[in-house]
Design an enzyme around this catalytic site. Structure first.
Site, PDB file in Angstrom:
ATOM      1  N   LYS A  13      28.785  44.076  20.343  1.00  0.00           N
ATOM      2  CA  LYS A  13      28.352  42.718  20.739  1.00  0.00           C
ATOM      3  C   LYS A  13      26.500  43.006  20.271  1.00  0.00           C
ATOM      4  O   LYS A  13      25.594  42.186  19.597  1.00  0.00           O
ATOM      5  CB  LYS A  13      27.514  42.169  22.097  1.00  0.00           C
ATOM      6  CG  LYS A  13      29.257  41.971  22.294  1.00  0.00           C
ATOM      7  CD  LYS A  13      28.765  41.043  23.379  1.00  0.00           C
ATOM      8  CE  LYS A  13      28.500  41.922  25.017  1.00  0.00           C
ATOM      9  NZ  LYS A  13      29.411  42.831  25.209  1.00  0.00           N
ATOM     10  N   ARG A  85      28.297  36.000  31.724  1.00  0.00           N
ATOM     11  CA  ARG A  85      29.253  36.741  32.277  1.00  0.00           C
ATOM     12  C   ARG A  85      29.941  35.895  33.015  1.00  0.00           C
ATOM     13  O   ARG A  85      30.890  36.879  33.388  1.00  0.00           O
ATOM     14  CB  ARG A  85      28.432  38.134  32.302  1.00  0.00           C
ATOM     15  CG  ARG A  85      28.298  39.151  31.406  1.00  0.00           C
ATOM     16  CD  ARG A  85      27.350  40.506  31.774  1.00  0.00           C
ATOM     17  NE  ARG A  85      27.920  41.786  31.835  1.00  0.00           N
ATOM     18  CZ  ARG A  85      27.024  42.276  30.552  1.00  0.00           C
ATOM     19  NH1 ARG A  85      26.339  41.583  29.614  1.00  0.00           N
ATOM     20  NH2 ARG A  85      27.477  43.475  29.939  1.00  0.00           N
ATOM     21  N   ARG A 124      27.845  56.219  21.365  1.00  0.00           N
ATOM     22  CA  ARG A 124      26.847  55.195  21.316  1.00  0.00           C
ATOM     23  C   ARG A 124      25.078  55.777  21.930  1.00  0.00           C
ATOM     24  O   ARG A 124      25.553  56.294  23.108  1.00  0.00           O
ATOM     25  CB  ARG A 124      26.667  53.435  22.067  1.00  0.00           C
ATOM     26  CG  ARG A 124      25.854  52.981  22.581  1.00  0.00           C
ATOM     27  CD  ARG A 124      25.886  52.044  22.258  1.00  0.00           C
ATOM     28  NE  ARG A 124      26.505  51.646  23.829  1.00  0.00           N
ATOM     29  CZ  ARG A 124      26.360  49.761  24.688  1.00  0.00           C
ATOM     30  NH1 ARG A 124      26.835  49.148  23.878  1.00  0.00           N
ATOM     31  NH2 ARG A 124      26.431  49.955  26.498  1.00  0.00           N
ATOM     32  N   ARG A 157      22.542  56.432  27.217  1.00  0.00           N
ATOM     33  CA  ARG A 157      22.755  55.359  27.907  1.00  0.00           C
ATOM     34  C   ARG A 157      23.258  56.309  29.377  1.00  0.00           C
ATOM     35  O   ARG A 157      24.017  55.838  29.152  1.00  0.00           O
ATOM     36  CB  ARG A 157      22.736  53.962  27.873  1.00  0.00           C
ATOM     37  CG  ARG A 157      21.871  52.525  27.213  1.00  0.00           C
ATOM     38  CD  ARG A 157      22.581  51.670  26.376  1.00  0.00           C
ATOM     39  NE  ARG A 157      23.469  51.379  27.701  1.00  0.00           N
ATOM     40  CZ  ARG A 157      24.101  49.628  27.459  1.00  0.00           C
ATOM     41  NH1 ARG A 157      23.827  48.995  26.431  1.00  0.00           N
ATOM     42  NH2 ARG A 157      24.921  49.083  28.395  1.00  0.00           N
ATOM     43  N   ARG A 168      32.842  49.444  34.133  1.00  0.00           N
ATOM     44  CA  ARG A 168      31.783  48.029  33.706  1.00  0.00           C
ATOM     45  C   ARG A 168      33.367  47.684  32.788  1.00  0.00           C
ATOM     46  O   ARG A 168      32.716  45.960  32.688  1.00  0.00           O
ATOM     47  CB  ARG A 168      31.237  48.514  32.530  1.00  0.00           C
ATOM     48  CG  ARG A 168      29.680  48.440  32.703  1.00  0.00           C
ATOM     49  CD  ARG A 168      28.810  49.879  31.669  1.00  0.00           C
ATOM     50  NE  ARG A 168      28.479  48.935  31.004  1.00  0.00           N
ATOM     51  CZ  ARG A 168      28.200  49.918  29.792  1.00  0.00           C
ATOM     52  NH1 ARG A 168      28.429  51.282  29.845  1.00  0.00           N
ATOM     53  NH2 ARG A 168      28.057  49.442  28.599  1.00  0.00           N
TER      54      ARG A 168
HETATM   55  P1  ADP Z   1      27.317  45.802  27.332  1.00  0.00           P
HETATM   56  O1  ADP Z   1      28.079  44.430  27.397  1.00  0.00           O
HETATM   57  O2  ADP Z   1      27.698  47.018  26.461  1.00  0.00           O
HETATM   58  O3  ADP Z   1      28.362  46.506  28.877  1.00  0.00           O
HETATM   59  P2  ADP Z   1      24.417  45.025  28.475  1.00  0.00           P
HETATM   60  O4  ADP Z   1      23.172  46.082  27.244  1.00  0.00           O
HETATM   61  O5  ADP Z   1      25.035  43.666  27.905  1.00  0.00           O
HETATM   62  O6  ADP Z   1      26.030  46.171  28.044  1.00  0.00           O
HETATM   63  O7  ADP Z   1      24.641  45.011  29.739  1.00  0.00           O
HETATM   64  C1  ADP Z   1      24.244  46.210  30.901  1.00  0.00           C
HETATM   65  C2  ADP Z   1      23.954  45.550  31.780  1.00  0.00           C
HETATM   66  O8  ADP Z   1      23.294  44.427  32.472  1.00  0.00           O
HETATM   67  C3  ADP Z   1      25.276  45.071  32.873  1.00  0.00           C
HETATM   68  O9  ADP Z   1      26.014  46.016  33.117  1.00  0.00           O
HETATM   69  C4  ADP Z   1      25.005  44.008  33.733  1.00  0.00           C
HETATM   70  O10 ADP Z   1      24.727  45.473  34.987  1.00  0.00           O
HETATM   71  C5  ADP Z   1      23.976  44.418  33.282  1.00  0.00           C
HETATM   72  N1  ADP Z   1      23.683  42.803  32.708  1.00  0.00           N
HETATM   73  C6  ADP Z   1      23.595  42.315  31.334  1.00  0.00           C
HETATM   74  N2  ADP Z   1      23.978  40.458  31.409  1.00  0.00           N
HETATM   75  C7  ADP Z   1      23.702  40.163  32.480  1.00  0.00           C
HETATM   76  C8  ADP Z   1      24.761  38.888  33.289  1.00  0.00           C
HETATM   77  N3  ADP Z   1      24.312  38.068  32.573  1.00  0.00           N
HETATM   78  N4  ADP Z   1      24.751  38.930  33.825  1.00  0.00           N
HETATM   79  C9  ADP Z   1      24.754  40.039  35.082  1.00  0.00           C
HETATM   80  N5  ADP Z   1      24.311  40.953  34.297  1.00  0.00           N
HETATM   81  C10 ADP Z   1      24.289  41.403  33.617  1.00  0.00           C
END
Ligand code: ADP
Ligand code: ZN
Length: 217
Positions: A13, A85, A124, A157, A168
């Site tokens: 994404k 999400r 990554r 990360r 996740r």
């Molecule tokens: P990925 O999509 O690869 O899991 P992101 O960088 O989008 O990683 O998100 C990393 C973390 O940030 C998530 O695991 C969560 O803890 C938090 N996070 C990000 N966006 C949201 C969201 N919309 N709602 C809740 N937590 C979020």
């Protein structure tokens, strides 16, 4: 043009959002990046969620997004990556946009097998300074462990450790995947195969955008 880039963790994404943001000159809003920046600047509240692969509470995320959407640079559109999400977040977003006289035009759902996303997450790397994304298999830096753009060290990360990756993915299946039905019902969801190389995924995304939102051409 208001876009959502949707899909499981590790599907790409962030990479696609960066490319689209450059092409269409609209900001890329990544809630994950926002939270990681906040953690780096000392907001330890968020660590318990982000580093463990759990969702940050809806109220917190929604507030952050509401503020971003009102900013001047979003007036011609934006690309949301990692938000919404949960169904609660999607409903909040709809309402917040309605107040601004806007709506989501398109949700691009990036799809890849679970093996593929685990492989991508494991390979990554991120620049510790500018956040640029790399992948040890498909988007290698020119010099090992060093950012091409700014010369800083590349890091993995915390939430890309194998146990956290599993968490996740299970959170995604439970909380986030139901949004596919939610956006299908609104007839704005298009699936894009996320198995090819970034450039090919980008080309496919541009084709869909130019077809569905013709004013972009
Ligand atoms: P990925 O999509 O690869 O899991 P992101 O960088 O989008 O990683 O998100 C990393 C973390 O940030 C998530 O695991 C969560 O803890 C938090 N996070 C990000 N966006 C949201 C969201 N919309 N709602 C809740 N937590 C979020
Ligand atoms: Zn860098």
């Amino acid at each position: 043009m208001q876009l959502i880039i949707f899909g499981p963790p590790g599907v790409g994404k962030g990479t696609l959002s960066d490319l689209l943001s450059n092409k269409f000159k609209i900001p890329h809003i990544s809630t994950g990046d926002i939270f990681r920046n906040e953690i780096n600047s000392g907001n330890s509240e968020l660590t318990q969620y982000v580093e463990k692969g759990l969702l940050v509470p809806d109220m917190v995320v929604n507030k952050v997004i509401e503020k971003s959407l009102k900013e001047e640079n979003c007036k011609n559109g934006f690309i949301l990556d990692g938000y919404p999400r949960t169904i609660d977040q999607a409903e909040f977003l709809e309402n917040a946009l309605w107040k601004l006289n806007k709506k989501i035009d398109l949700v691009l759902n990036l799809a890849a097998s679970e093996d593929k996303i685990i492989e991508r997450l494991t390979a990554r790397r991120n620049c510790s300074k500018c956040g640029a994304l790399y992948n040890l298999i498909t988007m290698k830096p020119k010099k090992k462990d060093v950012c091409d753009k700014c010369g800083s060290a590349l890091i993995m990360r915390k939430d890309d450790e194998p146990e956290t990756i599993k968490k996740r993915i299970s959170v995604y299946r439970q909380e986030t995947e139901p949004l596919i039905e939610y956006y299908k019902k609104k007839k704005i969801l298009i699936e894009i195969d996320a198995t090819p190389k970034p450039k090919e995924i980008f080309n496919a995304a541009v084709r869909v955008i130019e077809e569905k939102i013709p004013k972009q051409q």
